[in-house]
Design an enzyme around this catalytic site. Structure first.
Site, PDB file in Angstrom:
ATOM      1  N   ASP A  89       0.512  -0.878  -0.399  1.00  0.00           N
ATOM      2  CA  ASP A  89       0.001   0.092   0.182  1.00  0.00           C
ATOM      3  C   ASP A  89       0.576   1.361  -0.437  1.00  0.00           C
ATOM      4  O   ASP A  89       1.785   1.391  -0.034  1.00  0.00           O
ATOM      5  CB  ASP A  89      -0.762   0.185   1.466  1.00  0.00           C
ATOM      6  CG  ASP A  89      -0.221   0.027   1.968  1.00  0.00           C
ATOM      7  OD1 ASP A  89       0.965  -0.066   2.257  1.00  0.00           O
ATOM      8  OD2 ASP A  89      -0.807   0.141   3.713  1.00  0.00           O
ATOM      9  N   GLU A 136       0.678 -10.688  -0.360  1.00  0.00           N
ATOM     10  CA  GLU A 136       1.549  -9.567   0.325  1.00  0.00           C
ATOM     11  C   GLU A 136       2.774  -9.362   0.532  1.00  0.00           C
ATOM     12  O   GLU A 136       3.409 -10.652   1.469  1.00  0.00           O
ATOM     13  CB  GLU A 136       0.317  -8.795   0.725  1.00  0.00           C
ATOM     14  CG  GLU A 136       1.294  -7.268   0.974  1.00  0.00           C
ATOM     15  CD  GLU A 136       0.335  -6.537   1.646  1.00  0.00           C
ATOM     16  OE1 GLU A 136       0.100  -4.836   1.644  1.00  0.00           O
ATOM     17  OE2 GLU A 136      -0.672  -6.489   2.566  1.00  0.00           O
TER      18      GLU A 136
END
Length: 569
Positions: A138, A537
C-alpha cells in the site's frame, strides 16, 4: 499493509469476511503468546497479559486457488542449498527496498518502473516527512515497522559486514539503511516529538493506485509528551543506534547524528511511557502494539549499549528486565511487534563474550535462558516447553497471515546465534531440553528456511519474487500491479485502479524483485492471486533479515567450494 478495504460498493460484501478472520486471528495470537509465557514473577505476567491483543496488521482469509505441486527442488535447485545462488538472492533483496521508496527518487535508482511520490508528506503539519519506505503493498508510511526494518537491515550490516562487502553489496546496504534513517531523522523533529505515521490505512485501502498517483489523505500522526509512544520511540532509537554502528567508519558525522537522535528518543520513550497505538488510533487496526512497549525499550537499551559501550544502558536492561518482561517471557516468535527473542539474543551475546560486570551475571543468565527457549523451539528441541510448528515441507509455521516474516526472522536469529556460539569456542553449545545443539545445527536450520523461501518446498515456488523459474506473478502490491507511468503516463484514479488493474487475472506488469511474500499455509499450499493478500503481499520486514542471512550463506558456500575444489584432498 495487509488489510484491504475497497471503495466500490461491489466490494462491500467482502467486509463481513474481513471482520471474522481478523477477530479469530486476534484470539489465536493471544493464545500463542500466552502458551509461550514462562514468567518468573507475577508482576511481569500481569503487565504483559493486559497487553496481549492481536495486531490486526495482517490480512483476511478467503478461498485459495492452489498452485500445482511439483518437486520440492523448485527452479532446479537442490534442497541442501548447494544449488541456490545466495549472492543473487542478496542482490535481489536490496533491489526490493528501492521499489518501496517514497519521496524524490535519486539519479541512481535501479528500479526504473517506480517514480517520485509523497512529495508533500508532512506539509499540512508544517514538517518535512518526504522519504522513507512504504511498508508493503500500500501507500502508507507506518513508523513502527519501518523502524524495525531499518534495525534489521542495520543488524545484518553490523553482524555480516565482511560477507556483504565480499558479495559486492556493501554500498547498496548503506543506501538502503540511509534511505530509512534519513526519514527517521526528519520524523524526530523535536526531542520529545516523533512522527509515527503518514497516511491513513482506512482511506488508503479504499483505493488501488500506484503511489505516484495517490489521491488519499497524507495526514501525519505523531507521539509526544501528552500522547506518548514508548514502543515506537524505543524501536526508532534501536534503529538509529544500530545504524550508527554501521556508519561509524564511513561517515562519522552521520553516525554521531544518528546516535544523538537515538539517545534522545530513548529518554523520551522512558520518561513519557505509553503505547503508541493508544495515541495514534489510526495505527491500531494495522500495526497495533500487541507486546506493549517493554520489549522495545529493552531492545533500544541493548542497542545503545552496543553502540556506545556506556554502562548505563546495560544497567537499564538489567534493572528493567523483570518489569518489562525481558527475563519473564519465553516466546516462539520474533517480529516487528514482539522483540523479546532478538533482545534476549543480544543479551546472551554479552554473556558469551564475558562483557559484563559480576552483578549482571544472574540477570544475563535469565536473558540467555529465554533466548535458548526461542532457539530450541525453532529446532524442535524444547520438549514439553513447546516448539514452533513445522509444515510437512519443513517451513517454520507460526500463523497464517504473512507467516514468512516469522520464517525469515527466525533464520536470521539462528544464523546470528550460530555465529556467536562459534566465536565463543568449541565448548559453547545451545542447551535444549531435547539435547544440546551446536552452532552448525543452528546454521543448518537457518539455511533450510532460506532454501524453503527460494524454492526448496513442496510447491516448487520461490517466495522471493524474481528469483528462480517459478515465483508469485500477482503480488498484492499497488505499484507493481499498475502499469508504470514511464510506460503509460495517464492518471489512474482511486476506484479505476480496482476496476482496471486489481481485478486483472494477468501477471503484474512490474516485477517487484526481491520482495518476499507472505507465503504458504500450514499445508505448504500457496495461491498466486492478487486478492490473496495474506499470502501474496510482501513486506519490508520480511526481506530485511534475509540480507544478512543470504550474505552469510553465500560466504559459507564459497568457503565450501574452495575447500573441495579439484586438486585438494
Amino acid at each position: 499493509m495487509t488489510q484491504m478495504v475497497n471503495e466500490a460498493s461491489a466490494h462491500e460484501s467482502m467486509m463481513p469476511s474481513i471482520k471474522g478472520p481478523r477477530e479469530e486471528e486476534k484470539n489465536q495470537h493471544i493464545r500463542s503468546l500466552e502458551q509461550t509465557k514462562q514468567s518468573t514473577e507475577s508482576s511481569a505476567s500481569a503487565t504483559m497479559a493486559r497487553g496481549l491483543k492481536m495486531s490486526s496488521s495482517l490480512c483476511t482469509a478467503f478461498a485459495l486457488v492452489l498452485l500445482p505441486f511439483v518437486a520440492a527442488a523448485g527452479g532446479g535447485c537442490g534442497g541442501n542449498g548447494t544449488g541456490f545462488d545466495y549472492r543473487r538472492a542478496l542482490h535481489s533483496s536490496l533491489l526490493y527496498f528501492e521499489a518501496q521508496r517514497s519521496g524524490h527518487l535519486p539519479y541512481n535508482q535501479r528500479v526504473r518502473w517506480r517514480g517520485h511520490s509523497g512529495l508533500a508528506d508532512g506539509l499540512q503539519q508544517g514538517v518535512d516527512l518526504v522519504g522513507g519506505y512504504y511498508d508493503a503493498g500500500d501507500n502508507v508510511k507506518f513508523g513502527l515497522p519501518m523502524a524495525f526494518t531499518v534495525t534489521m537491515l542495520s543488524w545484518s550490516a553490523v553482524e555480516f559486514a565482511g560477507e556483504i562487502a565480499a558479495a559486492g553489496e556493501w554500498r547498496h546496504v548503506l543506501e538502503a539503511i540511509k534511505w530509512g534513517t534519513d526519514y527517521l531523522v526528519k520524523a524526530h523533529a523535536e526531542p520529545d516529538v516523533l512522527w509515527a505515521e503518514v497516511g491513513d490505512g482506512d482511506t488508503d485501502h479504499y483505493c488501488w493506485q500506484r503511489p505516484e498517483d495517490m489521491t488519499t489523505s497524507r495526514r501525519a500522526y505523531k507521539v509526544d509528551r501528552d500522547n506518548p509512544g514508548s514502543d515506537i520511540a524505543g524501536e526508532t532509537a534501536a534503529a538509529m543506534a544500530a545504524a550508527s554502528i554501521v556508519f561509524r567508519r564511513s561517515d562519522p558525522h552521520y553516525s554521531h547524528l544518528l546516535l544523538h537522535h537515538a539517545q534522545q528518543l530513548f529518554e523520551f520513550g522512558d520518561k513519557y511511557r505509553g503505547k503508541y497505538d493508544s495515541s495514534v488510533a489510526e495505527a491500531r487496526g494495522y500495526y497495533a502494539s500487541v507486546s506493549g512497549y517493554g520489549d522495545e525499550m529493552l531492545w533500544a537499551a541493548l542497542w545503545l549499549h552496543r553502540a556506545t559501550g556506556r554502562a548505563e544502558y546495560l544497567d537499564y536492561a538489567v534493572a528493567m528486565a523483570d518489569e518489562f518482561g525481558g527475563t519473564g517471557w519465553a516466546v516462539t516468535e520474533f517480529s516487528w511487534d514482539v522483540k523479546y527473542a532478538g533482545l534476549q539474543i543480544l543479551a546472551a551475546k554479552l554473556l558469551l563474550e564475558g562483557r559484563h560486570r559480576p552483578e549482571h551475571q544472574a540477570t544475563l543468565e535469565q536473558y540467555k535462558s529465554k533466548a535458548e527457549h526461542y532457539l530450541c523451539a525453532c529446532l524442535g528441541k524444547n520438549g514439553a516447553a513447546g516448539n514452533v510448528n513445522r509444515t510437512a515441507g519443513g517451513m517454520l509455521y507460526v500463523r497464517r497471515w504473512n507467516n514468512m516474516q516469522y520464517v525469515t526472522n527466525a533464520a536470521f536469529l539462528l544464523a546470528v546465534h550460530s555465529r556467536h556460539l562459534a566465536a565463543a569456542g568449541s565448548g559453547s553449545v545451545l542447551r535444549c531440553p531435547g539435547g544440546p545443539a551446536h552452532a552448525g545445527e543452528l546454521l543448518a536450520l537457518a539455511r533450510a528456511q532460506a532454501d524453503y523461501v527460494l524454492g526448496a518446498n513442496p510447491a516448487g515456488v520461490s517466495y522471493m519474487v524474481g528469483y528462480g523459474r517459478r515465483f508469485p506473478r500477482r503480488v498484492h502490491h499497488r505499484a507493481a500491479s499498475v502499469v508504470s507511468r514511464r510506460r503509460d503516463g495517464r492518471f489512474v484514479g482511486c476506484v479505476q485502479g480496482y476496476d482496471h488493474w486489481f481485478r486483472r487475472a494477468a501477471a503484474n506488469p512490474n516485477v517487484v524483485v526481491g520482495a518476499i511474500v507472505g507465503g504458504p499455509d500450514h499445508r505448504d499450499r500457496f495461491g498466486d492471486r492478487r486478492d490473496n493478500y495474506m499470502q501474496t503481499e510482501a513486506c519490508t520486514y520480511n526481506t530485511a533479515p534475509m540480507v544478512g542471512v543470504f550474505a552469510h550463506l553465500h560466504s559459507e558456500a564459497a568457503t565450501e567450494r574452495r575447500k573441495y575444489k579439484p586438486g585438494k584432498d
